[in-house]
Design a protein around this motif. Structure first.
Motif, mmCIF file in Angstrom:
data_model
loop_
_atom_site.group_PDB
_atom_site.id
_atom_site.type_symbol
_atom_site.label_atom_id
_atom_site.label_comp_id
_atom_site.label_asym_id
_atom_site.label_seq_id
_atom_site.Cartn_x
_atom_site.Cartn_y
_atom_site.Cartn_z
ATOM 1 N N LEU A 52 35.298 46.947 54.859
ATOM 2 C CA LEU A 52 33.976 46.585 54.353
ATOM 3 C C LEU A 52 34.064 45.177 53.757
ATOM 4 O O LEU A 52 33.589 44.217 54.327
ATOM 5 C CB LEU A 52 33.513 47.590 53.298
ATOM 6 C CG LEU A 52 32.247 47.224 52.525
ATOM 7 C CD1 LEU A 52 31.035 47.201 53.425
ATOM 8 C CD2 LEU A 52 32.031 48.216 51.384
ATOM 9 N N ARG A 53 34.731 45.068 52.609
ATOM 10 C CA ARG A 53 34.869 43.799 51.898
ATOM 11 C C ARG A 53 35.526 42.716 52.762
ATOM 12 O O ARG A 53 35.070 41.578 52.814
ATOM 13 C CB ARG A 53 35.796 43.995 50.686
ATOM 14 C CG ARG A 53 35.157 43.963 49.331
ATOM 15 C CD ARG A 53 36.091 44.644 48.343
ATOM 16 N NE ARG A 53 36.309 46.005 48.798
ATOM 17 C CZ ARG A 53 35.465 46.999 48.533
ATOM 18 N NH1 ARG A 53 34.432 46.817 47.787
ATOM 19 N NH2 ARG A 53 35.687 48.194 49.020
ATOM 20 N N VAL A 61 33.206 41.500 55.684
ATOM 21 C CA VAL A 61 32.063 40.697 55.267
ATOM 22 C C VAL A 61 32.512 39.390 54.622
ATOM 23 O O VAL A 61 31.970 38.322 54.912
ATOM 24 C CB VAL A 61 31.156 41.504 54.318
ATOM 25 C CG1 VAL A 61 30.032 40.620 53.779
ATOM 26 C CG2 VAL A 61 30.584 42.719 55.036
ATOM 27 N N SER A 62 33.537 39.450 53.757
ATOM 28 C CA SER A 62 33.942 38.215 53.079
ATOM 29 C C SER A 62 34.525 37.208 54.071
ATOM 30 O O SER A 62 34.337 35.999 53.913
ATOM 31 C CB SER A 62 34.935 38.513 51.948
ATOM 32 O OG SER A 62 36.110 39.113 52.440
ATOM 33 N N LEU A 121 39.815 47.485 45.173
ATOM 34 C CA LEU A 121 38.695 48.227 45.761
ATOM 35 C C LEU A 121 38.966 48.542 47.243
ATOM 36 O O LEU A 121 39.634 47.767 47.889
ATOM 37 C CB LEU A 121 37.350 47.501 45.613
ATOM 38 C CG LEU A 121 36.914 47.173 44.181
ATOM 39 C CD1 LEU A 121 35.524 46.548 44.186
ATOM 40 C CD2 LEU A 121 36.922 48.399 43.278
ATOM 41 N N PRO A 122 38.474 49.623 47.788
ATOM 42 C CA PRO A 122 37.690 50.646 47.111
ATOM 43 C C PRO A 122 38.540 51.448 46.120
ATOM 44 O O PRO A 122 39.707 51.735 46.407
ATOM 45 C CB PRO A 122 37.231 51.556 48.255
ATOM 46 C CG PRO A 122 38.276 51.410 49.303
ATOM 47 C CD PRO A 122 38.717 49.974 49.202
ATOM 48 N N VAL A 123 37.939 51.797 44.998
ATOM 49 C CA VAL A 123 38.652 52.574 43.988
ATOM 50 C C VAL A 123 38.054 53.977 43.899
ATOM 51 O O VAL A 123 36.842 54.146 43.972
ATOM 52 C CB VAL A 123 38.575 51.879 42.604
ATOM 53 C CG1 VAL A 123 37.136 51.735 42.103
ATOM 54 C CG2 VAL A 123 39.421 52.630 41.574
ATOM 55 N N LEU A 149 36.139 50.979 34.329
ATOM 56 C CA LEU A 149 35.463 50.263 35.407
ATOM 57 C C LEU A 149 34.103 49.730 34.969
ATOM 58 O O LEU A 149 33.634 48.697 35.469
ATOM 59 C CB LEU A 149 35.316 51.167 36.631
ATOM 60 C CG LEU A 149 36.582 51.266 37.475
ATOM 61 C CD1 LEU A 149 36.509 52.457 38.415
ATOM 62 C CD2 LEU A 149 36.804 49.973 38.282
ATOM 63 N N ASP A 150 33.445 50.454 34.056
ATOM 64 C CA ASP A 150 32.115 50.027 33.619
ATOM 65 C C ASP A 150 32.169 49.138 32.373
ATOM 66 O O ASP A 150 31.121 48.801 31.812
ATOM 67 C CB ASP A 150 31.234 51.256 33.362
ATOM 68 C CG ASP A 150 31.007 52.049 34.645
ATOM 69 O OD1 ASP A 150 31.094 51.458 35.734
ATOM 70 O OD2 ASP A 150 30.746 53.268 34.555
ATOM 71 N N GLN A 183 34.909 43.384 40.259
ATOM 72 C CA GLN A 183 33.842 42.691 41.001
ATOM 73 C C GLN A 183 34.195 41.218 41.207
ATOM 74 O O GLN A 183 33.860 40.632 42.240
ATOM 75 C CB GLN A 183 32.493 42.807 40.254
ATOM 76 C CG GLN A 183 31.947 44.216 40.154
ATOM 77 C CD GLN A 183 31.386 44.725 41.471
ATOM 78 O OE1 GLN A 183 31.082 43.949 42.365
ATOM 79 N NE2 GLN A 183 31.279 46.037 41.600
ATOM 80 N N ARG A 184 34.865 40.622 40.240
ATOM 81 C CA ARG A 184 35.260 39.209 40.393
ATOM 82 C C ARG A 184 36.316 39.061 41.480
ATOM 83 O O ARG A 184 36.302 38.117 42.256
ATOM 84 C CB ARG A 184 35.811 38.666 39.062
ATOM 85 C CG ARG A 184 34.812 38.582 37.915
ATOM 86 C CD ARG A 184 33.693 37.557 38.115
ATOM 87 N NE ARG A 184 32.716 37.874 39.145
ATOM 88 C CZ ARG A 184 31.729 38.794 39.041
ATOM 89 N NH1 ARG A 184 31.570 39.505 37.945
ATOM 90 N NH2 ARG A 184 30.898 39.001 40.050
ATOM 91 N N ALA A 239 36.624 40.944 44.085
ATOM 92 C CA ALA A 239 35.937 41.110 45.375
ATOM 93 C C ALA A 239 35.182 39.841 45.740
ATOM 94 O O ALA A 239 35.211 39.391 46.892
ATOM 95 C CB ALA A 239 34.986 42.302 45.315
ATOM 96 N N GLU A 240 34.502 39.253 44.750
ATOM 97 C CA GLU A 240 33.758 38.018 45.022
ATOM 98 C C GLU A 240 34.727 36.912 45.461
ATOM 99 O O GLU A 240 34.429 36.140 46.369
ATOM 100 C CB GLU A 240 33.009 37.601 43.759
ATOM 101 C CG GLU A 240 32.107 36.399 43.978
ATOM 102 C CD GLU A 240 31.401 35.975 42.690
ATOM 103 O OE1 GLU A 240 31.638 36.605 41.629
ATOM 104 O OE2 GLU A 240 30.623 35.002 42.761
ATOM 105 N N ARG A 284 37.294 37.118 47.135
ATOM 106 C CA ARG A 284 37.766 37.289 48.517
ATOM 107 C C ARG A 284 37.115 36.273 49.452
ATOM 108 O O ARG A 284 37.743 35.783 50.396
ATOM 109 C CB ARG A 284 37.485 38.722 49.014
ATOM 110 C CG ARG A 284 38.308 39.813 48.341
ATOM 111 C CD ARG A 284 39.776 39.706 48.730
ATOM 112 N NE ARG A 284 39.940 39.687 50.165
ATOM 113 C CZ ARG A 284 40.010 40.769 50.938
ATOM 114 N NH1 ARG A 284 39.987 41.964 50.397
ATOM 115 N NH2 ARG A 284 40.146 40.667 52.237
ATOM 116 N N ILE A 285 35.826 35.983 49.211
ATOM 117 C CA ILE A 285 35.141 34.984 50.049
ATOM 118 C C ILE A 285 35.867 33.646 49.980
ATOM 119 O O ILE A 285 36.167 33.035 51.013
ATOM 120 C CB ILE A 285 33.684 34.768 49.575
ATOM 121 C CG1 ILE A 285 32.856 36.043 49.736
ATOM 122 C CG2 ILE A 285 33.038 33.600 50.332
ATOM 123 C CD1 ILE A 285 31.458 35.943 49.130
#
Lengths: 314, 314, 314
Positions: free
Chosen positions: A48-49, A52-53, A274-276, A287-288, A295-296, A298-299, A301-302
């Protein structure tokens, strides 16, 4: 840089991190650099990640990405030389990689391990067959033993969250899971963290020792609570046994990271590729919370992929 | 307009219809508007028209669409908060939507109802989880209860086929089918037709009453032949029972629309969102005649999506 | 040229070969020609080379390709007129092709034969339904009976490897396989080689005669060794029986082409459309030698498709 499949040097690591950060600041500044160039993204396993990235990274450079989900599209490749192909495989890697090498400027490949054929996996056989037969630059999108784009994104993320001048304590901790999971993320994280000269401690139940090729220089500590003390970054990841290859030895839930585990590491940031699986590997509360950098990562990765592609196409 | 998930107002409806018609007239007039912007098209269920028309709409604005067929790619999302993820789901919606929110400028989502969990479906639970956790604008590509891009395309099509000054009679008629079909198209068509102030009659066998939330203001008529009299537009659609949730009560073939049914509506135009099961929902003679607007509706899906994306990216 | 589904004339064949060679020399010279135009690539069967080469060809002309893997995406089309659609098919070809005709400027279709319904296959029923109902130009990406883009790429490859002034001897030889394989590549190769006025010999075991419609003018020789003598090009391909439709009569391994088979054709170049089953259809020694043109054929698929799309969009 021809291929991007592993950590090479502190200097190249630093250069890629800086380039990635410059793209994060202005993603389209090299939008003309890749015009007329194509990257073929070959997935022998789902994504997924990463998918797309990588597409976004290529587009940010003006390149045209084309995705081939070979796992889904039923195109079973023969990997062994000399086989009589009278069974299930429809095309030999020699021919497929050769053709892809004439169609693309760069190939990006995802090829997970079997977790049953240890020799084949540790040689990174499938990735190396693509390197051998395509004749063009190869980027690993996670191979049998490494996930270098993830690690580069992780290094960018740690750099962004480290006060200058500090050498943070980094802990890689094993977490429970219900499936037999590859070693690639853990191997690569260790390889890159050590290569980038972080202070790395690895903690896991006995029997989960990683291949020493990737961990030499790290501190091994079987007591998770001792390992976590004063950590600045805690990287949470499951992996299956390496010595008893591909087997699950423990799913001990006490290894799941929670706030209680971090009582002696009040400022620790928590990372995961991720995925976790929530509340199995890592608790919701972490996580929250503001501790979480997932999330950083994953971002980033781009921008990791964009830096790598940019460096490869020159 | 942040999200596009339902009918909002007559004024906005009119604005979107006008914008869509201007794009139909010159599809690439805003080709620079979306440069550098990306829409992620997430399909939790299959799609043909919706996927292609959304990709084209995005490209017409210079945007880069990336499609993720999550249903096909085996990426089972956990939707419930607080779950211990030790079963089949591999990633939580919180994490997946959060990452997609950092990768894209707009997310377009298709998420069909379960047709077994009525509360979850009527809350539009999955769509709302994406809205909650992605942090970016969301476009519905058909949710559990609505299909607003289809309805917008339908409104454009009716407008194109209505003499100015006339308030046409619109009939939504149930049709037989062999499968349990969602209510989304019927709900949305009713919501939009009423919102755009059409004179709407709904006809179906007893037991097929739609959720009143969407139909308040329409005339309900169980006698199909009476309902069809003097109709200007007849919208044909199957749906399963809402009260006896997701069940099939009747497959009475006499409800299939044929020319004979339209003897008292000589000028009626016939609509269907496609895919249509010929000679089960609607007869060949109608679909192959000048009465049929189904190809026009499908074509207008491009311009409906283009108007919505254009309005969202500002 | 409206559709591209078969060989038309020597003049058009020559024009397409020349255009393809000019694109091979400068792939992006017509990068503005297709701006704003879209080709829909519809796969009713799997594809690797054809899908990627067509996407690249379209991009090289500035066109936007959109791929629909209908086989994978579970969108079963009803092909027969007048059917009551109360079984497995979800949409009629009339409606699907009609919609695709409003979405795209060109449709490129792959539709393999059933190998069980001989009449339907030999009429090229599915391809012709798309031609009948889409209303826009159609490019065959391999139909039930022909694979014209492959053949065009093959003609380009032979032209590139023929000294000017020479009329080479071309041999199409049957090879063993474990599955029942369509006749399309063999039919088309014969049709094009004869149409381009090559000296063509076809060799296969008795019972594997191809449809005469495609082979009239070729020399038929059941003795493979006699056929291969003095060959300049040897095209290796398996196909199932045409007379005993879709059946496998022989898998005689002695028909697999090896170096020993070419003792009386020392300069022969060997061709195959790929994917090839190594050591079943063709030996490693040939595929890995300088005799092999298979990578060149695959590469020329890009320029064959680019020439065809360019000619179609005018």
């Amino acid at each position: 840089m021809k291929n991007f499949t592993q950590f090479e040097s502190l200097a190249l690591g630093q250069e890629l991190i800086d380039l990635a950060k410059s793209y994060k600041n202005d993603s389209r500044k090299d939008i003309s650099k890749g015009i007329g160039k194509r990257v073929g993204c070959i997935f022998l396993n789902p994504s997924l990640r990463t998918r797309v990235s990588t597409q976004i990274a290529a587009q940010n450079l003006g390149m045209e990405p084309i995705v081939l989900n070979m796992d889904k599209e039923g195109w079973a490749l023969e990997m062994k030389d000399g086989e009589v192909m009278n069974k299930g495989t429809v095309e030999h890697i020699k021919d497929a990689a050769g053709v892809l090498g004439t169609y693309f400027d760069v190939l990006a490949i995802r090829a997970f391990p079997t977790l049953t054929q240890k020799n084949e996996d540790t040689e990174d056989f499938v990735l190396n067959q693509f390197i051998r037969h395509s004749g063009i630059p190869i980027v690993s999108l996670e191979s049998a033993i490494r996930h270098p784009l993830q690690s580069l994104a992780d290094m960018i993320t740690m750099k962004e969250n480290t006060p200058s001048g500090k050498r943070p304590k980094v802990v890689l901790t094993w977490a429970p899971h219900i499936k037999a999971i590859p070693h690639a993320v853990a191997n690569s994280f260790s390889e890159w963290a050590l290569g980038m000269e972080y202070d790395l401690t690895i903690t896991h139940p006995e029997g989960y020792e990683l291949d020493e090729k990737f961990t030499k220089g790290a501190t091994l500590e079987y007591d998770q609570s001792k390992a976590l003390q004063d950590a600045d970054f805690v990287y949470v990841k499951n992996w299956s046994s390496f010595n008893d290859y591909g087997k699950i030895h423990s799913t001990d839930p006490s290894w799941m990271l929670t706030e209680a585990h971090l009582s002696k590491a009040p400022d620790a940031k928590v990372m995961h590729c991720l995925p976790v699986r929530r509340n199995l590997e890592l608790s919701d509360e972490i996580l929250d919370s503001d501790r979480s950098l997932v999330q950083r990562q994953a971002e980033n990765r781009i921008y990791a992929a964009q830096a790598v592609l940019s460096k490869i196409i020159g």
